[in-house]
Design an enzyme around this catalytic site. Structure first.
Site, short mmCIF file in Angstrom:
data_model
loop_
_atom_site.label_atom_id
_atom_site.label_comp_id
_atom_site.label_asym_id
_atom_site.label_seq_id
_atom_site.Cartn_x
_atom_site.Cartn_y
_atom_site.Cartn_z
N HIS A 89 14.67 38.19 20.89
CA HIS A 89 16.24 37.55 19.91
C HIS A 89 14.46 38.14 19.01
CE1 HIS A 89 17.88 34.17 17.53
NE2 HIS A 89 17.42 35.24 16.63
N GLU A 90 13.78 38.03 18.63
CA GLU A 90 13.16 39.01 17.20
C GLU A 90 13.22 40.63 17.54
OE1 GLU A 90 12.15 37.01 15.23
OE2 GLU A 90 12.44 35.17 15.86
N ASP A 170 20.24 32.12 11.27
CA ASP A 170 20.71 33.22 10.49
C ASP A 170 22.35 33.28 10.88
OD1 ASP A 170 18.70 33.83 11.64
OD2 ASP A 170 18.85 34.33 13.96
#
Length: 292
Positions: A89-90, A170
């Site tokens: 994800h990061e 997000d």
């Protein structure tokens, strides 16, 4: 200016040679003199707790993360599967940010849980943009792509049925940006150079309940469609970029799983090892967007 302030607040503290005030200044835009003093004091406390005789760049970085995102969750238990998901994800956020033109450089990526976050990607914002408050349409569109990069990485690696709620913040950021672009900034192709206040939704956090929208239901439908079009285009661009550079995504995630945190220099080394180019497409119509 911040470099000199940092030097003042570092007097009497023993610093390691790897502490670079220029880099710290780039990572602390908008920090006041008191904020910078707090940062160096926090770094000194961390060095003392670690029984170190000098403050290194690691203590400064950890102090900055603590100030921005909260303390590290030392007792947090994270399964290997969750660590892998957070790493991808990061890495997705960082990859998209690095290859979108004119976007802020990556400063650090971490999968160490802090506050409510399982991991964090830090960018070094442009001083000029922060001080002027002026953002181009292309920058805002790229910013939406970067915010969507985490969910896209989850989708590509784990499948659309296994994506998580980790991207909820997000999505809130992306939707807010897209709606402001359409209703406040004159970036709508269909509505033109107008600013529209109010809205069809409920009052939120004390917003005036007496204030209705200053546009029709038809205009509201156009706004909703324009917002959706902006978000979907950002998703297609970011997904196309990630699919094209999937080898970089894998490598960055591997590094994060191995080291938990990597700085901007380590991150950019991956791009010298693996051939990656800036993403210049305005759209990728053939790229699929899930849950439509």
């Amino acid at each position: 200016g911040r470099v000199k302030i940092l030097q003042v607040h570092s007097r009497g503290k023993t610093l390691s040679p790897d502490v670079d005030f220029e880099k710290i200044a780039r990572r602390t835009p908008g920090f006041s003199g008191a904020d910078l003093q707090n940062l160096m004091n926090e770094a000194a406390i961390m060095a003392a707790r670690r029984d170190l005789k000098e403050i290194s760049k690691d203590e400064v970085a950890d102090a900055l993360e603590r100030i921005i995102a909260g303390p590290e969750k030392k007792g947090a238990v994270m399964s290997e599967q969750k660590r892998k998901l957070v790493a991808y994800h990061e890495a997705g956020h960082a990859l998209v940010g690095a290859l979108m033109p004119e976007y802020d450089p990556v400063a650090k990526i971490s999968i160490v849980p802090r506050g409510a976050a399982g991991g964090l990607t830090f960018f070094a914002p442009s001083e000029e943009r922060l001080e002027s408050g002026l953002y181009s349409r292309s920058y805002l569109e790229n910013q939406m792509c970067v915010a969507l990069g985490g969910r896209i990485a989850e989708e590509l690696i784990f499948g659309s049925d296994n994506v998580t709620t980790g991207a909820s913040n997000d999505f809130q950021q992306v939707t807010r940006t897209a709606r402001m672009m359409i209703t406040q900034m004159g970036f709508s192709d269909k509505l033109g150079q107008v600013a529209l206040s109010g809205g069809g939704g409920p009052a939120f956090l004390g917003a005036s309940m007496a204030q209705g929208s200053d546009y029709s239901a038809k205009t509201s439908d156009i706004i909703d469609q324009e917002v959706k079009d902006l978000v979907n285009r950002a998703y297609r661009r970011a997904k196309d970029l990630t699919e094209t550079n999937i080898a970089v995504l894998h490598r960055v995630a591997e590094l994060l799983l191995e080291k938990e945190s990597i700085d901007g220099e380590e991150f950019m080394k991956v791009f010298t090892e693996i051939d990656a180019e800036m993403y210049l497409k305005e759209d990728s119509p053939e790229t699929s967007v899930p849950f439509q």
